[in-house]
Design a protein around this motif. Structure first.
Motif, short mmCIF file in Angstrom:
data_model
loop_
_atom_site.label_atom_id
_atom_site.label_comp_id
_atom_site.label_asym_id
_atom_site.label_seq_id
_atom_site.Cartn_x
_atom_site.Cartn_y
_atom_site.Cartn_z
N THR A 19 -2.35 8.21 5.77
CA THR A 19 -1.79 9.18 5.18
C THR A 19 -2.03 10.47 6.10
OG1 THR A 19 -1.54 8.38 2.89
CG2 THR A 19 -1.32 10.81 3.09
N LYS A 20 -3.37 10.72 6.37
CA LYS A 20 -3.58 11.77 7.14
C LYS A 20 -3.33 11.88 8.50
CE LYS A 20 -7.80 12.58 4.47
NZ LYS A 20 -9.48 12.94 4.37
N GLU A 23 0.43 12.77 8.69
CA GLU A 23 0.59 14.21 8.63
C GLU A 23 0.11 14.68 9.90
OE1 GLU A 23 -2.04 15.25 5.13
OE2 GLU A 23 -0.58 14.40 3.81
N GLN A 29 4.72 8.30 6.32
CA GLN A 29 3.70 7.21 6.23
C GLN A 29 4.32 5.80 6.49
OE1 GLN A 29 1.16 7.41 2.98
NE2 GLN A 29 0.52 5.17 3.02
#
Length: 289
Positions: A19-20, A23, A29
């Motif tokens: 997820t990070k 981003e 994702q």
């Protein structure tokens, strides 16, 4: 692998979280997951192992991710070299900035610099001074602005010094401090060690810490609102004339000070953009900004 694959692997390797990483790369994702699966199919190996709270790399995946980091580093170098060959101040300046400096100094510095050199872009990373020291050691940034003295054999410029002080919403006597409510904040080990050494040289009992916060700016607001005192660098609280501020001293009688430095590698001066920025900083009174 292409440039997008390098960026994806490097982001995932540094964050250990799909997820990070997505981003950071401005991807969805599912898109990142799909691209990772295609990469695994291409090499016929498992690159990552999904865990409940992130991912971990297999030995093969770790080798590929480190290769991606190296390729991105080489790509940056060649792009910087090409920009430099134009004999113009253009390109991207990569800067590491300690938290307080990032909030209180860097926006003004960049605004003034961009006014003089409008074709320059800046990639800025913020965090604890210890982390900014690591970034400059590893050549991940061109310049780091760092509070405190860290091991460094290359170039550095002293930007300013500030006294470490007691900042309190009410007047006090030194013997009252152990009983007074104290506000603590997360800071780097250098500052923490300096404060602890001063405290236990002067007092036999532990401080009465009633509030702990993450950021020094939050700590300042707590002091202003009468919730306790803090041991803090002078520049953080100097604009607040209602506070009672007293510097603290070494046993020798000298005030305890904290220095803010600009660290950089000498070979980085070969780049027009770095040389221009450093010369620009040298012309300013950074402390008064």
């Amino acid at each position: 692998m292409n440039h997008q694959d390098w960026e994806m692997l490097a982001a995932l390797y540094s964050t250990e979280n799909i997820t990070k990483a997505a981003e950071q790369l401005f991807l969805s994702q599912p898109t990142l997951t799909s691209r990772m699966q295609k990469l695994e199919e291409h090499y016929g190996i498992k690159l990552i192992i999904r865990k409940r709270r992130g991912v971990t790399f297999t030995p093969e995946g770790e080798q590929l991710a480190q290769h991606a980091q190296n390729m991105l580093r080489e790509q940056r170098k060649i792009e910087e070299k090409i920009h430099n060959m134009k004999n113009q101040v253009t390109g991207t300046l990569r800067v590491g900035v300690s938290n307080f400096f990032a909030l209180n100094k860097m926006p003004k510095l960049l605004r003034l610099f961009k006014k003089e050199y409008p074709n320059v872009e800046c990639q800025m990373v913020t965090g604890w001074s210890s982390e900014m020291h690591r970034l400059i050691l590893n050549n991940e940034v061109h310049i780091s602005f760092i509070k405190g003295d860290y091991p460094w054999k290359e170039k550095k410029e002293l930007l300013y010094e500030e006294e470490v002080c007691i900042a309190s919403p009410w007047d006090f006597k030194w013997e009252d401090l152990p009983r007074m409510p104290r506000i603590d904040y997360h800071t780097d080990e250098h500052m923490k060690s300096m404060v602890d050494e001063w405290w236990y040289h002067n007092y036999s009992q532990s401080p009465n810490i009633t509030i702990q916060v993450n950021q020094v700016e939050t700590c300042k607001e707590m002091i202003i609102n009468g919730l306790g005192y803090a041991i803090i660098a002078n520049l953080v609280v100097r604009p607040n004339s209602d506070l009672f501020i007293k510097p603290i001293y070494h046993p020798s009688g000298e005030p305890i000070i904290r220095k803010t430095w600009m660290y950089y590698h000498e070979d980085a001066l070969q780049m027009n953009i770095v040389r221009a920025f450093i010369r620009f900083i040298q012309t300013l009174d950074v402390k008064s900004l």
